[in-house]
Design an enzyme around this catalytic site. Structure first.
Site, PDB file in Angstrom:
ATOM      1  N   ARG A  19      36.879  29.515  27.567  1.00 38.97           N
ATOM      2  CA  ARG A  19      36.800  31.043  27.299  1.00 38.97           C
ATOM      3  C   ARG A  19      37.431  30.357  25.654  1.00 38.97           C
ATOM      4  O   ARG A  19      39.054  30.576  24.977  1.00 38.97           O
ATOM      5  CB  ARG A  19      37.884  31.137  28.634  1.00 38.97           C
ATOM      6  N   SER A 110      35.065  35.902  32.461  1.00 38.03           N
ATOM      7  CA  SER A 110      35.386  36.718  33.880  1.00 38.03           C
ATOM      8  C   SER A 110      35.901  38.205  32.919  1.00 38.03           C
ATOM      9  O   SER A 110      35.127  38.999  32.874  1.00 38.03           O
ATOM     10  CB  SER A 110      37.088  35.836  33.847  1.00 38.03           C
ATOM     11  N   HIS A 111      37.515  39.132  33.217  1.00 31.79           N
ATOM     12  CA  HIS A 111      37.180  40.164  33.730  1.00 31.79           C
ATOM     13  C   HIS A 111      37.641  40.534  31.766  1.00 31.79           C
ATOM     14  O   HIS A 111      38.314  41.456  31.341  1.00 31.79           O
ATOM     15  CB  HIS A 111      38.674  40.917  33.770  1.00 31.79           C
ATOM     16  N   LYS A 123      31.672  27.935  32.006  1.00 28.75           N
ATOM     17  CA  LYS A 123      32.769  26.803  33.259  1.00 28.75           C
ATOM     18  C   LYS A 123      31.671  25.884  33.714  1.00 28.75           C
ATOM     19  O   LYS A 123      30.193  26.142  34.233  1.00 28.75           O
ATOM     20  CB  LYS A 123      33.579  27.198  33.514  1.00 28.75           C
ATOM     21  N   ASP A 274      35.570  42.459  38.985  1.00 26.27           N
ATOM     22  CA  ASP A 274      35.358  42.772  37.243  1.00 26.27           C
ATOM     23  C   ASP A 274      34.961  42.020  37.337  1.00 26.27           C
ATOM     24  O   ASP A 274      33.392  42.317  37.578  1.00 26.27           O
ATOM     25  CB  ASP A 274      36.944  41.081  37.173  1.00 26.27           C
ATOM     26  N   ASP A 276      32.806  39.723  36.487  1.00 25.57           N
ATOM     27  CA  ASP A 276      31.678  38.049  36.614  1.00 25.57           C
ATOM     28  C   ASP A 276      31.482  38.317  38.017  1.00 25.57           C
ATOM     29  O   ASP A 276      31.221  37.553  38.975  1.00 25.57           O
ATOM     30  CB  ASP A 276      31.755  37.068  36.948  1.00 25.57           C
ATOM     31  N   ASP A 278      33.961  38.406  41.017  1.00 31.74           N
ATOM     32  CA  ASP A 278      34.898  37.293  41.282  1.00 31.74           C
ATOM     33  C   ASP A 278      36.074  37.940  41.724  1.00 31.74           C
ATOM     34  O   ASP A 278      37.108  38.308  42.605  1.00 31.74           O
ATOM     35  CB  ASP A 278      34.911  36.207  40.893  1.00 31.74           C
ATOM     36  N   ARG A 279      36.674  39.125  41.307  1.00 28.95           N
ATOM     37  CA  ARG A 279      37.787  39.530  41.004  1.00 28.95           C
ATOM     38  C   ARG A 279      37.119  40.775  42.392  1.00 28.95           C
ATOM     39  O   ARG A 279      36.619  41.675  42.306  1.00 28.95           O
ATOM     40  CB  ARG A 279      38.392  40.074  40.706  1.00 28.95           C
ATOM     41  N   THR A 341      48.012  28.169  40.229  1.00 33.46           N
ATOM     42  CA  THR A 341      47.431  29.269  39.611  1.00 33.46           C
ATOM     43  C   THR A 341      46.194  28.948  39.556  1.00 33.46           C
ATOM     44  O   THR A 341      45.860  27.530  38.609  1.00 33.46           O
ATOM     45  CB  THR A 341      47.957  30.157  38.581  1.00 33.46           C
ATOM     46  N   LYS A 373      36.308  32.487  44.027  1.00 33.32           N
ATOM     47  CA  LYS A 373      36.779  33.994  44.725  1.00 33.32           C
ATOM     48  C   LYS A 373      35.427  34.889  44.757  1.00 33.32           C
ATOM     49  O   LYS A 373      34.370  34.303  44.068  1.00 33.32           O
ATOM     50  CB  LYS A 373      37.874  34.202  43.911  1.00 33.32           C
ATOM     51  N   ARG A 493      53.875  36.134  31.764  1.00 31.80           N
ATOM     52  CA  ARG A 493      54.103  36.675  33.206  1.00 31.80           C
ATOM     53  C   ARG A 493      54.975  36.601  34.143  1.00 31.80           C
ATOM     54  O   ARG A 493      55.541  35.385  33.881  1.00 31.80           O
ATOM     55  CB  ARG A 493      52.257  36.384  33.902  1.00 31.80           C
TER      56      ARG A 493
HETATM   57  C1  G1P Z   1      44.422  34.001  35.400  1.00 31.75           C
HETATM   58  C2  G1P Z   1      45.165  34.580  36.499  1.00 31.75           C
HETATM   59  C3  G1P Z   1      45.203  33.513  37.350  1.00 31.75           C
HETATM   60  C4  G1P Z   1      43.179  33.798  38.173  1.00 31.75           C
HETATM   61  C5  G1P Z   1      43.037  33.718  36.431  1.00 31.75           C
HETATM   62  C6  G1P Z   1      41.428  33.260  36.792  1.00 31.75           C
HETATM   63  O1  G1P Z   1      44.976  33.089  34.512  1.00 31.75           O
HETATM   64  O2  G1P Z   1      46.701  34.902  36.771  1.00 31.75           O
HETATM   65  O3  G1P Z   1      45.428  33.666  38.946  1.00 31.75           O
HETATM   66  O4  G1P Z   1      42.926  32.841  38.879  1.00 31.75           O
HETATM   67  O5  G1P Z   1      43.190  34.030  35.291  1.00 31.75           O
HETATM   68  O6  G1P Z   1      40.530  34.645  36.948  1.00 31.75           O
HETATM   69  P1  G1P Z   1      46.531  32.935  33.874  1.00 31.75           P
HETATM   70  O7  G1P Z   1      45.691  34.490  33.234  1.00 31.75           O
HETATM   71  O8  G1P Z   1      47.520  33.798  34.850  1.00 31.75           O
HETATM   72  O9  G1P Z   1      46.270  31.140  33.844  1.00 31.75           O
HETATM   73 ZN    ZN Z   2      36.486  37.002  36.942  1.00 30.45          ZN
END
Ligand code: G1P
Ligand code: ZN
Length: 538
Positions: A19, A110-111, A123, A274, A276, A278-279, A341, A373, A493
């Site tokens: 990414r 993703s988001h 990916k 989101d 893509d 998945d959220r 995570t 997800k 975080r």
């Molecule tokens: C973040 C979220 C994690 C999720 C990931 C991909 O990752 O915290 O739960 O799986 O995005 O959607 P992080 O930026 O915290 O590594």
């Molecule tokens: Zn996503």
């Protein structure tokens, strides 16, 4: 077939989930290096079937053309592509499994916001439909450092606008409706008749697709199949820049939906997904459901839904996710797993049949039906439960807290930190761990602390240093970790949690005040990064 080979100069992409800023991907040979390295890592493309699609963000169309031409030149036999290059991440995962493909390329960040000055990502998912394992990711990365050329079919662009089969040299390209098989899967899992009756009975909903990939899915499923009123889905046309927004379904980025749900004219349920798909975010009239609570509530009620009527094998949550789902697992007499995570850790557990439902505090929930997800799946599971229980979201959540107690929960994100400072903070914290137990910070006493390490019960692999956990005697917990998905600077975080068995009606931030103060003191936040206010609180 004429193959053009071009030497790759100097671009070194990272691992399987790559990414970066879009312009980085647009550099000559950058994307090509990653694709060719992936072919090298999976033993070549010859004879393989691959699924290809993305969330429609800027550069999606260009990237798909490149991947198709490279797939053909690397001997891939069959490519299954979403019409217009569109596939949500869960739909891509399903197509890989349904077609017994060897894997797939999913294009998304993703988001993260989209556009030429925003983010892009790619990916590779394996034959189980899930994100590449760490071993495969390492192989891809190594290959990006050693390959010297890539293969690309010398041909014009392929028209992906219509559904059907076209040929690119010896490769068949099956252009499929992005929604069709996903919708069929959802129909197998859920009681559509019950959900249709719910809508027919006047149930109202707003689904905010945030100008991202779920628009067409939500329209087809909620409005056209389940009978939700026209206009239920808003921001339903996917745009290359996601309308300039940040399609992360949480109270901050989905503020218009939150405002509506907290107002006098709120519908019965609000939901969002989101970039893509998945959220998910779930909101009832006047009540936001935290993702950790949503996971627990879905697990506690899953038996009411056809796909899970036989019970759950087990429940998995990521480490920073609250313990609410553990309580449900205990009550059901099934195993609860705590993983690092990231969705990839759930894959082994799902493949081995050890768990049925998984979730993360970051608004990801899913089950054994795919290996990602799945935002709309979570929304449909909620709808099916609401249809059976004939209660409101708020009644179901309150009832859950009355039964299990409440895990107050909030995440604080500190963004754009200089990476050296973020590392200083985490290293300093790590050094303090052995002496933390027994120490008092404000109103709280530390019970124990550790750096989370995960032993995968399926393949025996160990993942170390997955975040620091600090447990307090009050039943509170603070977790600190650095994000692995940002594209600019470091993001710290801090995840805060306080359990109460009986007080279920407190204000969340007040309930978390003591653990927040203690966590900030323990990590020396202000001294090291020069601020104590988070950029985002969810
Ligand atoms: C973040 C979220 C994690 C999720 C990931 C991909 O990752 O915290 O739960 O799986 O995005 O959607 P992080 O930026 O915290 O590594
Ligand atoms: Zn996503």
């Amino acid at each position: 077939m004429k193959i053009e080979t071009t030497p790759i100069e100097g671009q070194k992409p990272g691992t399987s989930g790559l990414r970066k800023k879009t312009r980085v991907f647009m550099q000559p040979s950058y994307l090509e290096n990653f694709i060719q390295a992936t072919f090298a890592a999976i033993g070549g493309g010859a004879g393989k079937t691959l699924v290809i699609g993305g969330d429609g963000r800027f550069f999606n169309k260009r990237a798909i053309q490149t991947i198709l031409k490279m797939a053909a030149a690397n001997g891939v036999t069959k490519a299954i592509v979403g019409q217009g290059g569109i596939l949500s991440t869960p739909a891509a995962s399903h197509l890989i499994r349904l077609n017994e493909a060897d894997g797939g390329f999913i294009l998304s960040a993703s988001h993260n916001p989209a556009g030429i000055d925003q983010d892009f990502g790619i990916k590779f998912n394996g034959a189980n439909g899930g994100p590449a394992t760490d071993t495969l990711s390492a192989k891809i990365y190594d290959a990006t450092l050693s390959i010297t050329a890539y293969h690309l079919a010398d041909t014009g662009d392929i028209d992906l606008q219509g559904v059907g089969v076209v040929h690119l040299d010896d490769m068949e390209i099956h252009i499929v409706d992005p929604v069709e098989s996903y919708l069929a899967l959802m129909e197998q899992l859920f009681d559509f008749t019950a959900i249709q009756a719910l809508f027919a009975g006047g149930f109202t909903m707003r689904f905010d697709a945030m100008h991202a990939v779920t628009g067409p899915y939500a329209r087809a499923i909620l409005e056209e199949t389940l009978g939700a009123a026209a206009g239920t889905v808003v921001n339903g046309i996917p745009l290359e820049d996601f309308g300039g927004g940040h399609p992360d379904p949480n109270p901050i980025w989905a503020k218009p939906l939150m405002d509506l749900m907290m107002s006098d004219h709120a519908p019965d349920m609000g939901a969002a997904s989101d970039g893509d798909g998945d959220r998910n975010m779930i909101v009832g009239r006047g009540i936001y459901v935290t993702p950790s609570d949503s996971l627990a509530i879905l697990c506690a009620n899953a038996h009411l839904v056809p796909a899970y009527a036989g019970g759950l094998a087990g429940i998995a949550r990521s480490m920073p996710t609250s313990a609410a789902s553990d309580r449900v697992a205990k009550n059901l007499g099934i195993d609860a797993f705590e993983t690092p995570t990231g969705w990839k850790f759930f894959g082994n557990l799902l493949d081995a049949g050890k768990v049925t439902i998984c979730g993360e505090e970051s608004a990801g929930t899913g089950s054994s039906h795919v290996r990602e997800k799945d935002g709309l799946w979570a929304v449909l599971l909620w709808l099916n439960i609401l249809a059976v229980r004939k209660q409101s979201v708020s009644e179901i959540v309150t009832d859950h807290w009355q039964t299990y107690g409440r895990d107050y929960y909030s995440r604080y994100d500190f963004e754009g930190i200089a990476p050296e400072r973020a590392n200083t903070l985490m290293t300093g914290l790590g050094a303090k761990i052995p002496a933390l137990a027994g120490q008092v910070f404000g109103a709280l006493t530390v019970a124990k602390a550790d750096a989370f390490s995960y032993l995968d019960p399926v393949d025996g692999s160990v993942s170390e240093n997955q975040g620091v956990r600090i447990f307090f005697e009050s039943g509170a917990r603070a977790v600190l970790r650095l994000s692995g998905t940002g594209t600019q600077g470091a993001t710290l975080r801090i995840y805060l949690e306080q359990y109460s068995a009986t007080d279920i009606a407190l204000d969340t931030q007040s309930a978390l005040k003591d653990v927040r103060d203690a966590a900030l003191m323990i990590c020396d936040l202000e001294a090291i990064i020069g601020r104590s206010r988070p950029d985002v609180i969810t």
